[in-house]
Design an enzyme around this catalytic site. Structure first.
Site, PDB file in Angstrom:
ATOM      1  N   ASP A  94       0.827  -1.213   0.000  1.00  0.00           N
ATOM      2  CA  ASP A  94       0.000   0.000   0.000  1.00  0.00           C
ATOM      3  C   ASP A  94       0.857   1.258   0.000  1.00  0.00           C
ATOM      4  O   ASP A  94       2.043   1.226   0.351  1.00  0.00           O
ATOM      5  CB  ASP A  94      -0.985   0.002   1.175  1.00  0.00           C
ATOM      6  CG  ASP A  94      -0.317  -0.044   2.540  1.00  0.00           C
ATOM      7  OD1 ASP A  94       0.681  -0.775   2.683  1.00  0.00           O
ATOM      8  OD2 ASP A  94      -0.768   0.659   3.458  1.00  0.00           O
ATOM      9  N   GLU A 110      -0.037  -1.267   5.598  1.00  0.00           N
ATOM     10  CA  GLU A 110       1.066  -0.883   6.498  1.00  0.00           C
ATOM     11  C   GLU A 110       0.926   0.576   6.892  1.00  0.00           C
ATOM     12  O   GLU A 110       1.145   0.959   8.038  1.00  0.00           O
ATOM     13  CB  GLU A 110       2.413  -1.126   5.805  1.00  0.00           C
ATOM     14  CG  GLU A 110       3.619  -0.943   6.732  1.00  0.00           C
ATOM     15  CD  GLU A 110       4.160   0.479   6.809  1.00  0.00           C
ATOM     16  OE1 GLU A 110       4.997   0.746   7.686  1.00  0.00           O
ATOM     17  OE2 GLU A 110       3.746   1.344   6.020  1.00  0.00           O
TER      18      GLU A 110
HETATM   19 ZN   LIG Z   1       6.746   2.172   3.938  1.00  0.00          ZN
END
Ligand SMILES: [Zn+2]
Length: 383
Positions: A72, A134
């Site tokens: 992401d 993340e």
């Molecule tokens: Zn990163």
């Protein structure tokens, strides 16, 4: 065979902003690996809108190295880009696009090296892990680690490819975000002593948090491997009240604790809770019995500090040809891998100076150097 640059072009073209699904990117990687004869495993979120991808090359069994990256990226809205963010664009030896530095460049190099890893007899397993979410609190990797914990074999080193300009990094601070809800009692402000002013009690809590932060900043607590070299406490959002002539009944504020890895953020949370329940709540309840102060964790990840004498540190020193170990200010999934018993180090191409910014880029030189690092890793894994 794809080069890392060709793969980066493909990866950047998928808009994997954390609020979007990452499945199109994961599907692409899945097919790429399948075409090379590597079968992967998908670990979905509960809604099945996102997935982690895990794959193993080489022999089964304990040990080996895990290469880990997140799929992401952060949003581009509100940023002034001079190039289309989801089209890889070359300019002056640099490749522009959202995620080029953080951290699709690393994933591209890791995938480009797969045929090379397959072409030789690996003496130990090579694990590949690509996570989701993340950037919004290291969420995806938690389900990945849960799935991996069910397996008998465990990688002995995890190489997190967050951008460090390929410098060897052994740690970062941990973070805990907490929401505090103060419930008081409203009344006409002309009779303010008959109410419980939630904003004023929240202010006392914020003041106490500042005092805790000042105590933690004293020199005897310092660890100069980190910048700033101490645990910090910070209140970032506060909301309360409606109009000036009503004593406010509600106030909500969020604070965060960024801890040295050897400190416990929960200790700060426990300390402020004790202060609230023993010093403030009795005074509030003396006026209105259902007054309360409640705390909820809202985000966080553990810190990371891998021993400079560990096998993980030795490997990263070999790969980077440098034992000039340092730490970074930003958080990574490394703390969670480490907590799961997989010693982790951080080393990836590009710089966080470009991460999360408009016109994010990675230099072609960094991409090439990361390809070379993968070749060194392949050589090391033959031993
Ligand atoms: Zn990163």
């Amino acid at each position: 065979m794809f080069t890392s640059r060709q793969l980066l072009e493909k990866l950047v073209a998928f808009d994997t902003t954390s609020r979007e699904s990452n499945l199109a990117l994961i599907d692409f990687v899945w097919r790429y690996l399948n075409d090379l004869g590597v079968s992967g495993e998908l670990i979905h979120n509960a809604e099945r809108s996102k997935a982690n991808l895990y794959a193993r090359l080489g022999p089964a069994g304990d040990g080996g190295v895990m290469l880990s990256g997140h799929s992401d990226v952060v949003p581009v809205e509100g940023q002034n880009w001079s190039v289309p963010p989801f089209v890889l664009t070359e300019r002056d030896g640099k490749l522009y696009g959202r995620g080029t530095a953080d951290m699709k460049g690393y994933i591209a190099c890791m995938l480009a090296a797969v045929p090379h890893f397959l072409a030789q007899p690996l003496k130990q397993p090579l694990h590949l892990a690509i996570s989701y979410d993340e950037e919004v609190g290291c969420l995806g990797v938690r389900t990945l680690l849960e799935a991996l914990s069910q397996r008998p074999e465990k990688p002995s080193i995890c190489l997190i490819g967050e951008p460090t300009e390929l410098q060897p990094v052994l740690g970062h601070k941990g973070k805990l975000g907490v929401r505090c809800e103060v419930k008081g009692a409203a009344c006409h402000s002309a009779y303010s002593p008959q109410g419980v002013n939630a904003i004023e009690y929240a202010a006392q809590l914020v003041h106490q948090l500042t005092a805790i932060g000042e105590r933690l900043a004293q020199t005897e607590q310092h660890d100069t491997r980190f910048d700033p070299p101490f645990t910090t406490v910070q209140t970032g959002i506060i909301r309360g009240g409606t109009v000036l002539n009503i004593v406010p009944a509600e106030c909500v504020f969020d604070f965060e604790v960024r801890t040295l890895p050897q400190h416990d953020a929960q200790a700060v949370a426990a300390e402020i809770d004790t202060f609230a329940q023993s010093e403030l709540v009795p005074r509030m309840q003396a006026v209105a019995v259902d007054s309360a102060i409640r705390f909820y964790p809202i985000s966080g990840y553990p810190g990371l500090l891998t021993d400079a004498q560990s096998d993980a540190a030795r490997l990263i020193a070999y790969l980077t040809q440098s034992s000039d170990f340092s730490t970074v200010a930003f958080g990574t999934e490394g703390g969670l891998f480490h907590q799961a018993g997989i010693p982790s180090v951080i080393c990836g191409p590009g710089s966080m100076a470009q991460g999360h910014k408009p016109d994010e880029f990675i230099s072609i030189a960094q991409l090439d150097a990361c390809d070379a690092m993968m070749q060194r890793l392949a050589a090391w894994m033959r031993q």
